[in-house]
Design a protein around this motif. Structure first.
Motif, PDB file in Angstrom:
ATOM      1  N   CYS A  38       0.800  -1.220   0.000  1.00  0.00           N
ATOM      2  CA  CYS A  38       0.000   0.000   0.000  1.00  0.00           C
ATOM      3  C   CYS A  38       0.838   1.277   0.000  1.00  0.00           C
ATOM      4  O   CYS A  38       0.291   2.372  -0.110  1.00  0.00           O
ATOM      5  CB  CYS A  38      -0.934   0.022   1.197  1.00  0.00           C
ATOM      6  SG  CYS A  38      -0.089   0.070   2.793  1.00  0.00           S
ATOM      7  N   GLU A  41       0.095   3.729  -2.703  1.00  0.00           N
ATOM      8  CA  GLU A  41      -1.323   3.856  -3.037  1.00  0.00           C
ATOM      9  C   GLU A  41      -1.926   5.106  -2.394  1.00  0.00           C
ATOM     10  O   GLU A  41      -1.388   5.645  -1.431  1.00  0.00           O
ATOM     11  CB  GLU A  41      -2.088   2.616  -2.560  1.00  0.00           C
ATOM     12  CG  GLU A  41      -1.616   1.316  -3.178  1.00  0.00           C
ATOM     13  CD  GLU A  41      -1.942   1.191  -4.653  1.00  0.00           C
ATOM     14  OE1 GLU A  41      -2.833   1.911  -5.151  1.00  0.00           O
ATOM     15  OE2 GLU A  41      -1.313   0.346  -5.317  1.00  0.00           O
ATOM     16  N   ILE A  65      -5.274  -4.723  -2.701  1.00  0.00           N
ATOM     17  CA  ILE A  65      -3.928  -4.253  -2.336  1.00  0.00           C
ATOM     18  C   ILE A  65      -3.400  -5.055  -1.156  1.00  0.00           C
ATOM     19  O   ILE A  65      -2.271  -5.557  -1.184  1.00  0.00           O
ATOM     20  CB  ILE A  65      -3.942  -2.743  -2.039  1.00  0.00           C
ATOM     21  CG1 ILE A  65      -4.239  -1.967  -3.335  1.00  0.00           C
ATOM     22  CG2 ILE A  65      -2.622  -2.300  -1.422  1.00  0.00           C
ATOM     23  CD1 ILE A  65      -4.663  -0.536  -3.116  1.00  0.00           C
TER      24      ILE A  65
END
Length: 116
Positions: A38, A41, A65
């Protein structure tokens, strides 16, 4: 799914190679948070994954994810230790994290009563 198990979308050999590389990096002193799936992200995906009605895209994206993350076990351990139940973490929604915490607390109480 337990966090240390590979998700079905990742071939077992690939998962094992990635997990072993992560373990080696952590043994060499690299912090687990630098190995997360992550990291690059949009944090909004995890902030509102399960708190906004009808936000199925965010929840699905967050689960995908976390599903490919090789340090999900470490993430869950840290989440439970810090009682950080404000975000979608380690592949779990906020209410699931709170339920795990309650379950762990019951187990600790039970162990104390039985002397385990």
């Amino acid at each position: 799914m337990r966090p240390e198990q590979q998700p079905a979308s990742i071939a077992p050999d690939d998962w094992e190679i990635r997990r072993q590389a992560a373990v080696q990096a952590m043994r060499a002193g690299r912090h687990w948070q630098t190995l997360t799936a992550c990291g690059d992200e949009d944090p909004e995906i995890f902030t509102y994954a399960d708190t906004k009605p009808g936000n199925a895209y965010s929840l699905q994206a967050a689960r995908e994810i976390c599903g490919r993350c090789v340090v999900k076990e470490e993430c869950l351990t840290e989440t439970m230790k810090l009682q950080d139940f404000n975000l979608f973490r380690a592949g779990f929604m906020i209410d699931e994290l709170r339920a795990l915490d309650r379950q762990n607390a019951r187990q600790v109480r039970s162990n104390r009563q039985t002397g385990s």
